[in-house]
Design a protein around this motif. Sequence first.
Motif, PDB file in Angstrom:
ATOM      1  N   LYS A 151      -3.752   2.451  -9.785  1.00  0.00           N
ATOM      2  CA  LYS A 151      -5.152   2.726  -9.433  1.00  0.00           C
ATOM      3  C   LYS A 151      -5.895   1.422  -9.143  1.00  0.00           C
ATOM      4  CE  LYS A 151      -9.221   4.571 -11.704  1.00  0.00           C
ATOM      5  NZ  LYS A 151      -9.702   5.256 -12.897  1.00  0.00           N
TER       6      LYS A 151
ATOM      7  N   HIS B  15      -6.940  -1.717  -1.603  1.00  0.00           N
ATOM      8  CA  HIS B  15      -6.621  -1.157  -0.292  1.00  0.00           C
ATOM      9  C   HIS B  15      -7.662  -0.134   0.145  1.00  0.00           C
ATOM     10  CE1 HIS B  15      -2.685  -3.073   0.030  1.00  0.00           C
ATOM     11  NE2 HIS B  15      -2.530  -2.830  -1.250  1.00  0.00           N
ATOM     12  N   GLY B  16      -8.824  -0.148  -0.497  1.00  0.00           N
ATOM     13  CA  GLY B  16      -9.919   0.712  -0.063  1.00  0.00           C
ATOM     14  C   GLY B  16     -10.011   2.056  -0.759  1.00  0.00           C
ATOM     15  N   HIS B  17      -9.116   2.335  -1.691  1.00  0.00           N
ATOM     16  CA  HIS B  17      -9.178   3.605  -2.412  1.00  0.00           C
ATOM     17  C   HIS B  17     -10.150   3.481  -3.573  1.00  0.00           C
ATOM     18  CE1 HIS B  17      -5.566   5.445  -0.527  1.00  0.00           C
ATOM     19  NE2 HIS B  17      -5.271   4.167  -0.316  1.00  0.00           N
ATOM     20  N   SER B  18     -10.801   4.575  -3.893  1.00  0.00           N
ATOM     21  CA  SER B  18     -11.684   4.568  -5.049  1.00  0.00           C
ATOM     22  C   SER B  18     -11.691   5.956  -5.673  1.00  0.00           C
ATOM     23  CB  SER B  18     -13.109   4.160  -4.659  1.00  0.00           C
ATOM     24  OG  SER B  18     -13.664   5.129  -3.799  1.00  0.00           O
ATOM     25  N   GLU B  19     -11.970   5.962  -6.940  1.00  0.00           N
ATOM     26  CA  GLU B  19     -12.064   7.234  -7.642  1.00  0.00           C
ATOM     27  C   GLU B  19     -13.523   7.652  -7.621  1.00  0.00           C
ATOM     28  OE1 GLU B  19     -11.203   9.137 -12.038  1.00  0.00           O
ATOM     29  OE2 GLU B  19     -10.475   7.149 -11.565  1.00  0.00           O
ATOM     30  N   SER B  20     -13.741   8.870  -7.233  1.00  0.00           N
ATOM     31  CA  SER B  20     -15.113   9.344  -7.215  1.00  0.00           C
ATOM     32  C   SER B  20     -15.140  10.769  -7.758  1.00  0.00           C
ATOM     33  CB  SER B  20     -15.697   9.299  -5.805  1.00  0.00           C
ATOM     34  OG  SER B  20     -14.964  10.143  -4.951  1.00  0.00           O
TER      35      SER B  20
ATOM     36  N   ILE C 264       1.345   4.084  -3.185  1.00  0.00           N
ATOM     37  CA  ILE C 264       1.109   5.518  -3.053  1.00  0.00           C
ATOM     38  C   ILE C 264       2.379   6.293  -3.409  1.00  0.00           C
ATOM     39  CG2 ILE C 264       0.630   7.377  -1.422  1.00  0.00           C
ATOM     40  CD1 ILE C 264      -1.313   5.424  -0.014  1.00  0.00           C
TER      41      ILE C 264
ATOM     42  N   LEU D  21      -4.598  -0.022  -5.828  1.00  0.00           N
ATOM     43  CA  LEU D  21      -5.030   0.774  -4.681  1.00  0.00           C
ATOM     44  C   LEU D  21      -6.495   0.514  -4.341  1.00  0.00           C
ATOM     45  CD1 LEU D  21      -3.197   4.174  -5.180  1.00  0.00           C
ATOM     46  CD2 LEU D  21      -2.907   2.566  -3.298  1.00  0.00           C
ATOM     47  N   SER D  22      -7.281   0.088  -5.326  1.00  0.00           N
ATOM     48  CA  SER D  22      -8.682  -0.233  -5.029  1.00  0.00           C
ATOM     49  C   SER D  22      -8.766  -1.426  -4.076  1.00  0.00           C
ATOM     50  CB  SER D  22      -9.477  -0.500  -6.308  1.00  0.00           C
ATOM     51  OG  SER D  22      -9.070  -1.715  -6.917  1.00  0.00           O
TER      52      SER D  22
ATOM     53  N   HIS E  30       0.832  -1.195   0.000  1.00  0.00           N
ATOM     54  CA  HIS E  30       0.000   0.000   0.000  1.00  0.00           C
ATOM     55  C   HIS E  30       0.874   1.256   0.000  1.00  0.00           C
ATOM     56  CE1 HIS E  30      -3.646   2.162   2.075  1.00  0.00           C
ATOM     57  NE2 HIS E  30      -3.376   2.669   0.894  1.00  0.00           N
TER      58      HIS E  30
END
Length: 146
Positions: A97, A103-108, A83, A100-101, A79
């Motif tokens: 990208k 690991h709980g990241h998302s594009e919004s 980053i 990272l999804s 993680h």
Amino acid sequence: MSDTKEKNVGGRPPIVIDDAMLEKCNEYLVGGYETQGEVCPTLCGLACYIGISERSIYNLGERDSRFLQSLEAVNTKQHTMLISKGLIGDFNPQITKLLLSNHGHSESVKTEMTATVKTEALDAKSLSTQTLTELLEARERSTTTD
């Protein structure tokens, strides 16, 4: 066969999590992944490094809290690297990208809408009785259908 002996229920013997295996996990984490040609640590890379299947590492993590800590350390290092290296452009942005999804990241996209409603004050004295009645009926219809 004696009752004092354990019966072999078949299948492979269980994998033993000893200090040597935990040390091998730590070795992978602090650079062993690079010796395998990997750019960042992964759980499947750890499985290959210690010589067991990826499914087995998940099962072992459920069985032993020390081993689970090793798995979590691999995920944390991955993680952090995603980053850091993603920000400086060392990693492919699309793959970063995607990973990272996990690991709980998302594009919004945040969309904010604003509207301005211009109203004019009506002088009731200047309106006819019929116009006032129509306005009141229209208002009543709009409030009952909402």
